[in-house]
Scaffold this motif. Structure first.
Motif, PDB file in Angstrom:
ATOM      1  N   ILE A 141      -1.463  77.357 -90.091  1.00  0.00           N
ATOM      2  CA  ILE A 141      -0.079  77.529 -90.538  1.00  0.00           C
ATOM      3  C   ILE A 141       0.691  76.218 -90.449  1.00  0.00           C
ATOM      4  CG2 ILE A 141       0.797  78.281 -88.277  1.00  0.00           C
ATOM      5  CD1 ILE A 141       2.684  80.146 -89.743  1.00  0.00           C
ATOM      6  N   GLN A 142       0.368  75.393 -89.450  1.00  0.00           N
ATOM      7  CA  GLN A 142       1.088  74.128 -89.319  1.00  0.00           C
ATOM      8  C   GLN A 142       0.603  73.096 -90.329  1.00  0.00           C
ATOM      9  OE1 GLN A 142       2.551  73.274 -85.090  1.00  0.00           O
ATOM     10  NE2 GLN A 142       0.622  74.295 -84.719  1.00  0.00           N
ATOM     11  N   LEU A 143      -0.704  73.054 -90.556  1.00  0.00           N
ATOM     12  CA  LEU A 143      -1.232  72.111 -91.540  1.00  0.00           C
ATOM     13  C   LEU A 143      -0.803  72.479 -92.956  1.00  0.00           C
ATOM     14  CD1 LEU A 143      -4.881  71.284 -90.411  1.00  0.00           C
ATOM     15  CD2 LEU A 143      -3.007  69.677 -90.748  1.00  0.00           C
ATOM     16  N   SER A 144      -0.849  73.769 -93.273  1.00  0.00           N
ATOM     17  CA  SER A 144      -0.497  74.188 -94.633  1.00  0.00           C
ATOM     18  C   SER A 144       0.975  73.937 -94.940  1.00  0.00           C
ATOM     19  CB  SER A 144      -0.821  75.679 -94.825  1.00  0.00           C
ATOM     20  OG  SER A 144      -0.037  76.468 -93.958  1.00  0.00           O
ATOM     21  N   GLY A 145       1.810  73.940 -93.902  1.00  0.00           N
ATOM     22  CA  GLY A 145       3.217  73.670 -94.106  1.00  0.00           C
ATOM     23  C   GLY A 145       3.576  72.200 -94.109  1.00  0.00           C
ATOM     24  N   THR A 146       2.575  71.335 -93.823  1.00  0.00           N
ATOM     25  CA  THR A 146       2.837  69.902 -93.762  1.00  0.00           C
ATOM     26  C   THR A 146       3.350  69.368 -95.092  1.00  0.00           C
ATOM     27  OG1 THR A 146       1.144  69.558 -92.073  1.00  0.00           O
ATOM     28  CG2 THR A 146       1.784  67.649 -93.366  1.00  0.00           C
ATOM     29  N   GLY A 147       2.663  69.751 -96.178  1.00  0.00           N
ATOM     30  CA  GLY A 147       3.058  69.262 -97.496  1.00  0.00           C
ATOM     31  C   GLY A 147       4.471  69.653 -97.859  1.00  0.00           C
ATOM     32  N   ASP A 148       4.807  70.938 -97.663  1.00  0.00           N
ATOM     33  CA  ASP A 148       6.161  71.404 -97.999  1.00  0.00           C
ATOM     34  C   ASP A 148       7.217  70.748 -97.121  1.00  0.00           C
ATOM     35  OD1 ASP A 148       5.371  73.057-100.067  1.00  0.00           O
ATOM     36  OD2 ASP A 148       5.047  74.779 -98.759  1.00  0.00           O
ATOM     37  N   LEU A 149       6.913  70.587 -95.825  1.00  0.00           N
ATOM     38  CA  LEU A 149       7.888  69.982 -94.926  1.00  0.00           C
ATOM     39  C   LEU A 149       8.165  68.525 -95.297  1.00  0.00           C
ATOM     40  CD1 LEU A 149       9.620  70.163 -92.373  1.00  0.00           C
ATOM     41  CD2 LEU A 149       7.613  69.481 -91.045  1.00  0.00           C
ATOM     42  N   LEU A 150       7.111  67.749 -95.544  1.00  0.00           N
ATOM     43  CA  LEU A 150       7.314  66.355 -95.913  1.00  0.00           C
ATOM     44  C   LEU A 150       7.958  66.242 -97.295  1.00  0.00           C
ATOM     45  CD1 LEU A 150       4.083  64.606 -94.591  1.00  0.00           C
ATOM     46  CD2 LEU A 150       6.324  64.785 -93.530  1.00  0.00           C
ATOM     47  N   LEU A 161       0.675  65.559-104.315  1.00  0.00           N
ATOM     48  CA  LEU A 161       1.165  64.789-103.174  1.00  0.00           C
ATOM     49  C   LEU A 161       1.194  65.650-101.917  1.00  0.00           C
ATOM     50  CD1 LEU A 161       4.094  62.592-104.582  1.00  0.00           C
ATOM     51  CD2 LEU A 161       1.886  61.828-103.692  1.00  0.00           C
ATOM     52  N   LYS A 162       1.566  66.913-102.061  1.00  0.00           N
ATOM     53  CA  LYS A 162       1.578  67.821-100.913  1.00  0.00           C
ATOM     54  C   LYS A 162       0.161  67.993-100.356  1.00  0.00           C
ATOM     55  CE  LYS A 162       5.576  70.529-102.485  1.00  0.00           C
ATOM     56  NZ  LYS A 162       6.043  71.867-102.904  1.00  0.00           N
ATOM     57  N   THR A 163      -0.800  68.163-101.254  1.00  0.00           N
ATOM     58  CA  THR A 163      -2.186  68.284-100.811  1.00  0.00           C
ATOM     59  C   THR A 163      -2.651  67.009-100.128  1.00  0.00           C
ATOM     60  OG1 THR A 163      -2.673  69.827-102.623  1.00  0.00           O
ATOM     61  CG2 THR A 163      -4.551  68.723-101.575  1.00  0.00           C
ATOM     62  N   GLY A 164      -2.266  65.858-100.687  1.00  0.00           N
ATOM     63  CA  GLY A 164      -2.611  64.582-100.065  1.00  0.00           C
ATOM     64  C   GLY A 164      -2.027  64.444 -98.670  1.00  0.00           C
ATOM     65  N   CYS A 165      -0.792  64.930 -98.494  1.00  0.00           N
ATOM     66  CA  CYS A 165      -0.162  64.898 -97.162  1.00  0.00           C
ATOM     67  C   CYS A 165      -0.955  65.725 -96.164  1.00  0.00           C
ATOM     68  CB  CYS A 165       1.276  65.406 -97.246  1.00  0.00           C
ATOM     69  SG  CYS A 165       2.432  64.282 -98.049  1.00  0.00           S
ATOM     70  N   ILE A 166      -1.398  66.917 -96.589  1.00  0.00           N
ATOM     71  CA  ILE A 166      -2.168  67.780 -95.692  1.00  0.00           C
ATOM     72  C   ILE A 166      -3.458  67.093 -95.267  1.00  0.00           C
ATOM     73  CG2 ILE A 166      -3.462  69.945 -95.555  1.00  0.00           C
ATOM     74  CD1 ILE A 166      -1.377  71.175 -97.432  1.00  0.00           C
ATOM     75  N   ILE A 167      -4.163  66.497 -96.222  1.00  0.00           N
ATOM     76  CA  ILE A 167      -5.438  65.841 -95.912  1.00  0.00           C
ATOM     77  C   ILE A 167      -5.218  64.628 -95.020  1.00  0.00           C
ATOM     78  CG2 ILE A 167      -7.393  64.601 -96.909  1.00  0.00           C
ATOM     79  CD1 ILE A 167      -7.073  66.392 -99.399  1.00  0.00           C
ATOM     80  N   GLY A 168      -4.219  63.805 -95.365  1.00  0.00           N
ATOM     81  CA  GLY A 168      -3.966  62.596 -94.581  1.00  0.00           C
ATOM     82  C   GLY A 168      -3.522  62.888 -93.167  1.00  0.00           C
ATOM     83  N   ILE A 169      -2.574  63.814 -93.027  1.00  0.00           N
ATOM     84  CA  ILE A 169      -2.081  64.160 -91.695  1.00  0.00           C
ATOM     85  C   ILE A 169      -3.174  64.840 -90.880  1.00  0.00           C
ATOM     86  CG2 ILE A 169      -0.387  65.504 -90.412  1.00  0.00           C
ATOM     87  CD1 ILE A 169       0.721  63.059 -91.885  1.00  0.00           C
ATOM     88  N   GLY A 170      -3.961  65.693 -91.526  1.00  0.00           N
ATOM     89  CA  GLY A 170      -5.060  66.348 -90.826  1.00  0.00           C
ATOM     90  C   GLY A 170      -6.082  65.355 -90.303  1.00  0.00           C
TER      91      GLY A 170
END
Length: 538
Positions: A141-150, A161-170
């Motif tokens: 739930i926290q990773l999936s919300g990373t893209g929307d939050l950023l 870009l949202k998907t890229g944020c999830i992969i990079g932050i993960g």
């Protein structure tokens, strides 16, 4: 108000990059040697009581906690405050009931706690499975919300870009856990809790200043702007569509109180204390930090509703997950100075750091149990270097599939996952810990029934809640297989978890129960009072 100024977005991006780089550097500098297991798993217990307490509070207050509780307060008022208070009560129960026995009985993982009395591969496998089942939904739930939050903070809307944020932050989170170990993630948690509480306290002061330091005026304004009047300040708004609203509320609070502090990424911090006295002192720092957070999130949540209105918050996100950011921005008024832009950047950076720290701690807890309880248990002899390598590879083995799954489900409402984690904590882990640490006659069969039965019961019951289907805010809003009358499973699954442990123990027979009683009495002073130094032969 759904966006922020270009200057705030640019400063936030620079701050995020800087913080991520500094944290990675700290993890490399403080990371353990390749063959030093105790340093990787516990950091040698080298943290002071204050720093360990801050790390415990940091692990306990996840990004999902900040965003979800802030949203419930802003959308549902009084019910959100009760939820926030329940989180503080959960940690207090851990402090007074289980913290010292956990430290005395544990070594590296929750499997060590159970195996102290009931050694065996089946116990370790069950503990490993329950740990992963409880933490993966929370990470997801926290990773999936990373893209929307950023995207919300930085002002972009591209799905790629949202998907890229999830992969990079993960990937960053996996690196922090694998490189830094317990000490590295502790430093992240300490930095995170200081920034979160510090920036949040300033925002709360700015909000109260707008209402002449009068909490009553703040609550009244929030009620007026909520669209539901005085109902906003009374219980029941969150569960008004439920068939049994009072029981539904009791079920939710029971789940949070019993499950929140028993999750493995929180309990693993108990093993890092060098003595029973230090864990008491550590918890005496952690509990006030969480209580202070409750005060902050209450003021900011009500402030968001009072200043910009419940409809605006729900328009930005129906679950209210952006309420904390919107309330922080509204605290500055229509004209934002350079100093206030810096402060807002500190708020967004604290949230970003909270996200990084939370998932890194959970990945570490999962990696530890995979390496120590599952993989090492299969080998007759494993060197420390090999076990540490297994733990680092396990961080990748847990993190990579979670990142992939997060990219696939990022557009779904994943609120049920947070409650699923808490429900497993309350229905499987809490009964198993209470019985293992405090009940003399508890047997291996009882333990396995508690862990496996409590987890399976929660998974089955959760599929029937209105968070999964049958409501506009469900994970599958267009389907309706809602058959369970409550939002969370706690009212049924928690008593069932305790009952399964009792039934399994009774079914083991009187002889097994007596054997367990004698084994427990042999280590009772050790577990309850720390009368002897813990060993490694479990």
């Amino acid at each position: 108000m759904t966006g922020f100024s270009n200057s705030a977005q640019a400063m936030s991006l620079v701050a995020f990059t800087t913080v991520a780089t500094i944290i990675l550097f700290l993890c490399v500098m403080t990371g353990p040697d390749r063959d030093d297991l105790d340093e990787f798993y516990t950091g040698y217990g080298s943290l002071s009581a204050m720093r360990n307490g801050l790390a415990i509070a940091g692990d306990y207050i996840s990004a999902a906690t900040v965003l979800s509780i802030g949203g419930v307060i802003a959308i549902d008022g009084y019910d959100g405050v009760v939820l926030a208070l329940s989180t503080a009560l959960s940690l207090m129960l851990l402090m007074f009931l289980l913290a010292e026995p956990l430290r005395n009985a544990g070594l590296f993982t929750m499997g060590d706690v159970f195996a102290r009395r009931m050694p065996g591969r089946a116990v370790r496998i069950a503990a490993c499975a329950a740990t992963i089942a409880a933490l993966v939904p929370m990470m997801l739930i926290q990773l999936s919300g990373t893209g929307d939050l950023l995207a919300f903070i930085l002002g972009f809307s591209s799905d790629s870009l949202k998907t890229g944020c999830i992969i990079g932050i993960g990937a960053l989170m996996i690196s922090y856990a694998a490189i830094g170990g317990m000490k590295g993630t502790a430093l992240i948690q300490i930095l995170k809790i200081v920034m979160l509480l510090g920036s949040g306290a300033i925002v709360a002061v700015l909000i109260l200043r707008q209402f002449d330091w009068d909490l009553g005026a703040l609550f009244s304004a929030a009620a007026r702007n909520s669209g539901v009047g005085s109902t906003f300040l009374h219980s029941g708004l969150e569960f008004e569509g439920s068939s049994y609203p009072r029981l539904d509320m009791i079920s939710s609070e029971l789940t949070v109180v019993l499950g929140g502090a028993c999750l493995p990424h929180v309990t693993m911090r108990m093993y890092t204390a060098s003595s029973a006295r230090q864990i008491r002192r550590s918890m005496s720092w952690a509990v006030p930090c969480v209580a202070f957070f409750v005060l902050i999130i209450t003021v900011v949540g009500f402030g968001a509703t009072a200043l910009i209105g419940r409809a605006t918050i729900a328009g930005a996100d129906p679950t209210g997950r952006t309420a904390y950011l919107l309330g922080s921005r509204a605290a500055f008024g229509p004209e934002v100075s350079t100093a206030e832009t810096f402060l807002f950047t500190a708020v967004t950076t604290a949230l970003f750091l909270t996200l990084l720290a939370s998932v890194a701690g959970m990945i570490l807890a999962c990696a530890n149990t995979l390496a120590h309880d599952l993989f090492v248990g299969r080998a007759k002899k494993t060197t420390p270097r090999r076990e540490m390598t297994l733990a680092q590879l396990s961080a990748v083995a847990v993190g990579a599939p979670t990142i992939l799954l997060a990219t696939l489900v990022q557009h779904h409402n994943l609120q049920p996952l947070a409650l699923l984690s808490a429900s497993i904590g309350a229905s499987a882990l809490a009964p198993a810990l209470v019985y293992s640490l405090l009940w003399r006659r508890y047997t291996r069969t009882g333990l396995l029934c508690t862990l496996i039965g409590g987890t399976l019961a929660t998974l089955v019951l959760m599929t029937g809640t209105n968070l999964v289907s049958g409501s506009a805010f469900a994970a599958f809003p267009n389907a309706d297989f809602n058959w369970f009358p409550f939002t969370t499973t706690g009212l049924v699954s928690v008593p069932l978890g305790f009952a399964l442990g009792w039934v399994g123990t009774v079914a083991s027979g009187r002889q097994k129960a007596e054997e367990q009683r004698h084994q427990y009495e042999a280590v009772e002073a050790w577990i309850l009072a720390g009368a002897a130094r813990r060993g490694t032969g479990v």
